[in-house]
Every structure is written in structure tokens, then in C-alpha cells.
Design a protein around this motif. Structure first.
Motif: not given
Lengths: 350, 350
Positions: B190-206
Motif C-alpha cells: 500500500r502507499v500512504l500520503v502522510l501530509e494531511e493537506d496533500r492527502a486532502e488535495r489528492l482525494y478531492r481531485n479525482g
């Protein structure tokens, strides 16, 4: 309330704080002297939910760092953590198990001091292999302690599907009784009973075959079973030669290489008083009725598998999902030398 | 009204009778001189339903004898007859097709003199092989004549399941846009995006990934796609080494040998503006959304298959049945060098 990460556990040394954490959710294991030892799953969860600080070399760890450290110190940490936090969020007291299972779960509202274990839980990555032999051993262990076995299957995106697994001994109450062998004719991969009264008799006594106008059409598996029971004899249409059971099985195996395996399961289900029809529409070997298929729905879908059956979990999942969708139980019938054992999976929301 | 069995056809010689049979159901083919030629399927059906007598050597044939004779003279007679009689009983005018399909069926109430063909029908034994390449050729032929292709799959007991097959080009309207590459960390599979704001950005964009507390968890296939699009870079947790796309694919292929095949289909679906999540729960590769998966149900289940895909029909049947049960469309995505073609099956009651 700080705990300290020491190797792969977190220690809460303050006696009052230790007792608070333990009593509010039964996290951790009390040590002599009043301290509390938490394993990394518990500590991560308390950290994620803001109920705990974790120190390492006097520095407070961010959740993302704690995840990184736990993933490197604990085998299969991600899968375990996904299941642990889900069960906790559902309101269960969950304790990591040091034995053969991953977790023990107490009944909702229950705790280790007031209740017996409700479920043993296995956390399984969907990409891992389902191994029938190993799985039945785990079932037996779970049955010895009289607890239910809950499987938490984690897909590649971290979604969980829960299954309850149990052994099953399905029975019905249909006893087909045909006095004298009935003649049938073999065409390609089907067998027809061409005389109307005999066709009717065979259909009424055990619901064999399917009416095609006035004739009765038997599948090869029905025919092979009925031949083995001396209830049907089969001839070829042109030369009128008698077909032997072994000849029929050889012919059937050219079409379905696993025909003998299916036939074993078919026979076992019939001897249990059940009515067995093809499960083709559902992608399983059989659909199984407890009584008259014209008046009842099939209760089970049965898939015959060899003794040492191994499959990827998505295959199991698909079978369970499909059966669930049509309100039937899926049974995997494990065919061995001496018998057929039935393993049932049911999707549940714990 | 007698007809005479001559080799593998039945001839009605009496002009008046011939014209009656033809006009009442459009059975047979009028010959010059007023006689009518019926093929054995038509003759069997008229005999079974008591509308015709069939003579051979001046003797009237029983239905069972006619079946025996037809089965020996006509290849695959049983399957064809089961489908023919079913469609006739449903009230359709059905004509055996001398070309690439088995039958042509006219709209209900329509006849060869008043209507165009509604369906081409293929009668298929469930035990036969589904061959993607051959099947797409038949689809193309059917599309050239602008008719629907109906598949009648006959199971071992003679029950029929009908499918409509068509080609499909699914599209959605989600355009993910991530300005600069986002850092992620690779743990096991699995791969984790650990920084909260970047995680949010990736989730919201696609709608990539799944939230696990404050971190975002990406599946390997999401990660590989995003790496290929320069939207994500991946490092190892301990050594902080950069992971290459080819390294990630190699790793993923150890877990899923068909990872590259899936990735091709995943990428194609994403480029069509669709949101793609794992189809694990449904035993298919992907579930696919036209828009925000938090607000909509998945519209499709997609299973990626190689160009020369072959399967037993029960596998296809299982996939269609499952998708039908959860009100989604099943698409088989055929991945070739140049593109991905989508083949849709729908269960229908004609």
C-alpha cells in the motif's frame, strides 16, 4: 496523557493515567506496579483519536511517524490496523490475540471483565490465498472454544467485508423411489427418457430431469447418479447399445474434466434428501432445494471443491456476494476420500 | 395434416395445407408448385404441439422417434430445438438462419412479410467456450445489419438464460488536476500520503485513495497510474529512497501477475473521465463511477481481459448475474496493443 514507545510497545508509567486508559475501553495490559503496556495497534488508535501522546526520545510523535514506525516493527501492520480501528469504531472492545487468531472481540457493551469472547477475528488481505485445509483447521480451533469465527477481508483500498464461517450439514426430505430401472437414450451430452409414463414417474420421484414436451431430459450428472443407483439404464439411439456407467463418466469428463468431483458432491447431497439442480445461472455447480423445486426456492448454492482446494479470496468473495444477492446460502462442498464436508460463508455486518 | 420426412426436411405436398401451415405462424419455405418445405426444428415443433403428422415410409412417426431421427441428422439439434421452441412459445416468429447466426426473430406480432428482423439469435451450450475474438467478430456482423444480438445460453438441464450483447464506450466527467507531484510513502503493498493537506488535495481531485484517519491510502494501481501521470512520487519509509514506476510495477506484479493488464484498463477508464475503485467485493477488477463516489452509486463493474480472452460460459454468466443483482452493468474490457474495447452483457427476458 503520554506513553513512551519502547521497541514495539508503548508504556504508560503514571499509575492514575494507566488505570484511566485501561478502564475506559480496556486498552492495554496492566503491568505489576501500576503501569500499562499498550501494543502499537492500540497506541496508534489512541493517538489517531487524540486520546494519547506517544513519546520517543522525549519527542512527541506525529500520527504519520507512529504509523511509519509501527509498519516497520509489526508484520502485516496495515491490515491489522485497518480491521482493529474499524471494530473499535463499531463500538466493540477488541483485544489483539497472542494465539492463533488476530483479535478477540467482546459482545457490544461487554468487556473482558464482564463477558466471554464473542468472536475470534482473522484479518485477511484480499490478495492472500484461501487454503481450504488450513482454513478448516482454524475453524476446528474456533469450534473447540465455542466461539464464532469472523473473517475481516481487507481489499486493496482498505475496505472491509466481514464473513462468518461455519460448518454445515444440509438435509432435505425427498426420498426418490423408482421400482425398476427406466430406459433412457443418450444423445450427445444429454439423455432423454422418451416414454411419457416413465418420464413422469422419474420426474415425480425425486424431481429428476426437465420436461421437454412429453419427453424427460436428464443431465449427464443426473444420469450417472441414477445409473449408479440402478434406477436408469441408458442406450445409444442408433445401434441401441447399452452404455456403461464408466463409459458415461468418461464421456462426461471430456466435457467437464471435474465431472467425478461434482458427481461425488451431487450424490452426497441427494443422499441427504436434497434436490439438486445445476447452478449454472449463478456460476456455482449446484442449486439445492429442500423440497419440491416447483413450489420452493433453492435454499443453497453448492460449489464442489477438491480436498486441497486453494483460491484467491476474490473468488470466495464473488461466490458469497452472488449467493447473498439471491438470498441463498453458499456452501463449499469439500470432497475427500471418505466424505463431503460443507463450509458455509455468510456476509455479516458486525 | 401430414408431411413427409425426406432426408433432413419434411415436405407438405398438399397445396392448401401447405399454405395454411405457412400462413399460420410462418413455418417452412414455400416451394414452387405450392408445396412447403419444413426443416426438422419446425417439423418437430409442429408435431410436439399436435399440429402436424409426420410420415416416414408411409408410417406416422411418434414425437420421440422424430426427436431421435432429427438428433442424428442435425448437428447440435437439442440445443437448437430447446431455443427454437422457447422463442416460439414466447410468441415470436422464428426462422432458422442459413448464415452466421442460428435464428432470426421478428418483433412480437411481426412476420417476415410485415417486419424487419428484430434479433439475431445464437444458441449456445453453457459447456462451450466463450472466445472474445470470435465473439467480437459476430458482434461486428450483427452491428453491420443494425440488429440486436441475442444470446440464448442453454444449461445442462435445458434452462435458457438470454443475454443481449453490445459494445460500449463508457464516459464520465471527472478531470483530476494536481498541480505538482505529491510525495507518498510505500509500505508493503500500500502507499500512504502522510501530509494531511496533500492527502486532502489528492482525494478531492479525482477521488484517489481512501482516508485512513488523517492519512490517505492509495492502492498500488492508483499509485502506478498517478506516477505515470507525474502526479505522485513515491519513497521508501526507512531509507527514503525514490521508487521508480517500473520498480513499483515489478513489485505489484509479484502480488497480481496481471497487474499491467489491469493498469491499462484502469488508465483508459480514468482518461474517459470515470472514477475507478476496486471491484473486489463483486469479484470483478473495478467498480466504476461516473461522478463523486460519495454521492453516487457505481454504474459499472469492469473486468479487464486480455485480447485473446477465452472463458467457460458459466464464468461470464456469473459475472452478469452478479452485476445484475447489484444493479450495475458488467463490461468486459478487452485490452489490446492499441486500445481497450468494452463489451457489455445484459440479462434480458425476450
Amino acid at each position: 496523557m503520554p506513553g513512551e514507545l519502547v521497541e514495539d510497545v508503548v508504556i504508560v508509567r503514571d499509575e492514575k493515567e494507566a488505570s484511566q486508559v485501561y478502564n475506559k475501553g480496556f486498552y492495554g495490559y496492566p503491568l505489576s506496579g501500576g503501569a500499562l503496556e499498550l501494543d502499537v495497534l492500540e497506541a496508534c488508535y489512541l493517538l489517531e483519536t487524540g486520546r494519547m501522546q506517544v513519546l520517543r526520545n522525549q519527542r512527541s510523535l506525529a500520527f504519520s511517524d507512529m504509523i511509519k514506525l509501527s509498519a516497520t516493527s509489526c508484520d502485516g501492520f496495515e491490515i491489522l490496523y485497518i480491521v482493529y480501528r474499524d471494530l473499535r469504531q463499531r463500538g466493540y472492545v477488541v483485544k489483539p490475540d497472542s494465539g492463533e487468531f488476530d483479535f478477540r472481540v467482546f459482545p457490544r457493551g461487554g468487556t473482558p471483565t464482564t463477558s466471554q469472547t464473542k468472536y475470534w477475528v482473522l484479518a485477511v488481505a484480499e490478495r492472500s490465498l484461501f487454503d481450504m485445509t488450513g482454513f478448516l483447521e482454524e475453524m476446528a480451533r474456533s469450534e473447540r472454544t465455542r466461539k464464532e469465527l469472523l473473517l475481516a477481508i481487507v481489499d486493496e483500498e482498505g475496505d472491509i467485508t466481514y464473513y462468518k464461517a461455519s460448518r454445515s450439514g444440509p438435509t432435505g426430505h425427498t426420498v426418490g423411489d423408482v421400482a425398476s430401472p427406466i430406459e433412457a437414450v443418450l444423445f450427445e451430452d444429454r439423455v432423454l427418457v422418451l416414454e411419457e409414463d416413465r418420464a413422469e414417474r422419474l420426474y415425480r420421484n425425486g424431481f429428476y430431469g426437465k420436461k421437454l414436451g412429453k419427453v424427460l431430459q436428464l443431465s449427464l450428472i443426473e444420469t450417472a447418479y441414477l445409473m449408479g443407483e440402478d434406477k436408469v439404464t441408458v442406450r445409444t439411439p442408433g445401434s441401441n447399445r447399452k452404455v456403461s456407467l464408466s463409459g458415461l463418466i468418461r464421456k462426461a469428463m471430456k466435457i467437464q474434466p471435474d465431472f467425478e468431483l461434482r458427481l461425488r458432491a451431487y450424490g452426497d447431497l441427494r443422499k441427504r434428501g436434497l434436490i439438486v439442480k445445476t447452478g449454472f445461472k449463478y456460476g456455482a455447480h449446484f442449486r439445492v432445494y429442500e423440497a419440491d423445486p416447483e413450489k420452493h426456492h433453492a435454499k443453497y448454492l453448492v460449489h464442489a471443491v477438491p480436498e486441497d482446494y486453494k483460491a484467491m479470496w476474490p473468488e470466495i468473495s464473488r461466490a458469497v456476494r452472488l449467493a447473498h444477492g439471491v438470498k441463498k446460502d453458499i456452501l463449499f462442498g469439500r470432497v475427500s476420500e471418505k466424505d463431503v464436508q460443507y463450509l458455509r460463508f455468510r456476509r455479516v455486518r458486525p
